[in-house]
Write a protein that holds these residues in place. Structure first.
Motif, mmCIF file in Angstrom:
data_model
loop_
_atom_site.group_PDB
_atom_site.id
_atom_site.type_symbol
_atom_site.label_atom_id
_atom_site.label_comp_id
_atom_site.label_asym_id
_atom_site.label_seq_id
_atom_site.Cartn_x
_atom_site.Cartn_y
_atom_site.Cartn_z
ATOM 1 N N UNK A 146 0.835 -1.195 0.000
ATOM 2 C CA UNK A 146 0.000 0.000 0.000
ATOM 3 C C UNK A 146 0.866 1.241 0.000
ATOM 4 N N UNK A 147 0.587 2.148 -0.945
ATOM 5 C CA UNK A 147 1.357 3.377 -1.058
ATOM 6 C C UNK A 147 0.997 4.381 0.021
ATOM 7 N N UNK A 148 1.664 5.530 0.011
ATOM 8 C CA UNK A 148 1.464 6.537 1.061
ATOM 9 C C UNK A 148 0.094 7.202 0.981
ATOM 10 N N UNK A 149 -0.292 7.818 2.114
ATOM 11 C CA UNK A 149 -1.544 8.568 2.178
ATOM 12 C C UNK A 149 -1.417 9.833 1.327
ATOM 13 N N UNK A 150 -2.527 10.403 0.855
ATOM 14 C CA UNK A 150 -3.898 9.968 1.149
ATOM 15 C C UNK A 150 -4.433 8.927 0.174
ATOM 16 N N UNK A 151 -3.741 8.703 -0.937
ATOM 17 C CA UNK A 151 -4.298 7.821 -1.967
ATOM 18 C C UNK A 151 -4.250 6.351 -1.565
ATOM 19 N N UNK A 152 -3.180 5.949 -0.857
ATOM 20 C CA UNK A 152 -2.988 4.545 -0.464
ATOM 21 C C UNK A 152 -3.075 3.616 -1.677
ATOM 22 N N UNK A 153 -2.574 4.059 -2.808
ATOM 23 C CA UNK A 153 -2.619 3.245 -4.022
ATOM 24 C C UNK A 153 -1.754 1.995 -3.865
ATOM 25 N N UNK A 154 -2.187 0.913 -4.476
ATOM 26 C CA UNK A 154 -1.441 -0.331 -4.410
ATOM 27 C C UNK A 154 -0.270 -0.265 -5.383
ATOM 28 N N UNK A 182 -7.802 -2.176 -13.545
ATOM 29 C CA UNK A 182 -9.081 -1.484 -13.428
ATOM 30 C C UNK A 182 -9.767 -1.842 -12.115
ATOM 31 N N UNK A 183 -10.700 -0.998 -11.644
ATOM 32 C CA UNK A 183 -11.319 -1.228 -10.329
ATOM 33 C C UNK A 183 -12.451 -2.245 -10.345
ATOM 34 N N UNK A 184 -12.861 -2.730 -11.523
ATOM 35 C CA UNK A 184 -13.988 -3.655 -11.571
ATOM 36 C C UNK A 184 -13.707 -4.919 -10.760
ATOM 37 N N UNK A 185 -14.693 -5.349 -10.002
ATOM 38 C CA UNK A 185 -14.555 -6.575 -9.207
ATOM 39 C C UNK A 185 -14.847 -7.786 -10.076
ATOM 40 N N UNK A 203 -8.461 -7.705 -16.348
ATOM 41 C CA UNK A 203 -9.268 -6.555 -16.747
ATOM 42 C C UNK A 203 -8.353 -5.360 -16.943
ATOM 43 N N UNK A 204 -8.300 -4.869 -18.171
ATOM 44 C CA UNK A 204 -7.482 -3.720 -18.513
ATOM 45 C C UNK A 204 -8.363 -2.621 -19.099
#
Length: 218
Positions: A146-154, A182-185, A203-204
């Motif tokens: 997990x990346x830094x705040x605030x985004x916490x991107x993976x 992509x964010x789709x589950x 999923x791209x």
């Protein structure tokens, strides 16, 4: 020879189609240990029949090998192996350290073997627990950090699939696959074939693809 389609949130039933495409039977999702369709986290076929998984824990046999509803709906401690000999269970033991535990149970609910599996990075989600007809068990995970705040991107996200021996859980190699951008589950991102290959749905931004991978010395 039937095709089973899970409708867990609409009509709450499993639809069983014959090879001609005709609907042959429907089986209710709810019943026994399954109180509502939203709690179903998997559907699995084995020689003894068709199973639905409840909240990543026990499985409930909802239909016999003939495709007819099982009125007793018995429960077992994990996902059935493809040959029906064992039931499998997996959990994150120490997600930050990349450690998971896989257990195999017999039909009496006794542990046959237990193995610790270590992934190269933090386990974000377990994506797969499957088997084939050649004596293998597969555990897949989305790994990264997990990346830094605030985004916490993976960051450095990857899909890693580890292969174990069904007889004793011994490690038999791993695959590192790309992670969806992509964010789709995706309900079932990974699956194994009877022959031991791994199917991966990716999923791209420009669409969705399914790729088949083989382990070395498969």
């Amino acid at each position: 020879g039937q095709i089973a389609v899970l409708d867990r949130l609409g009509n709450g039933e499993v639809l069983l189609y014959g090879q001609s495409g005709a609907l042959e039977n429907t089986v209710p999702v709810s019943g026994g240990a399954i109180t509502e369709g939203g709690g179903v986290t998997g559907m699995f076929a084995a020689p003894a029949g068709l199973y639905l998984e409840r909240e990543h824990t026990e499985v409930v046999r909802v239909a016999g090998p003939d495709g007819k509803a099982d009125p007793d709906r018995p429960s077992d401690p994990g996902r059935p192996t493809r040959d029906g000999k064992l039931f499998l269970q997996a959990l994150r033991a120490d997600a930050a350290a990349g450690k998971a535990i896989v257990r195999a149970f017999d039909h009496d609910g006794q542990v046959v073997w237990q193995r610790a599996v270590t992934f190269p990075q933090t386990i974000l989600h377990l994506l797969m627990l499957d088997s084939d007809l050649r004596g293998h068990v597969f555990l897949g995970a989305l790994t990264g950090r997990e990346g830094p705040a605030p985004a916490h991107a993976i960051e450095e996200a990857a899909v890693v699939v580890v292969r174990l021996g069904q007889a004793d859980g011994a490690g038999q190699g791993s695959l590192k696959l790309p992670a969806s951008s992509q964010p789709e589950e995706v309900y079932r991102e990974l699956a194994a074939t009877d022959e031991g290959e791994v199917l991966h749905m990716l999923v791209e931004e420009d669409g969705t693809s399914v790729t088949k991978y083989a382990f070395p010395n498969n």
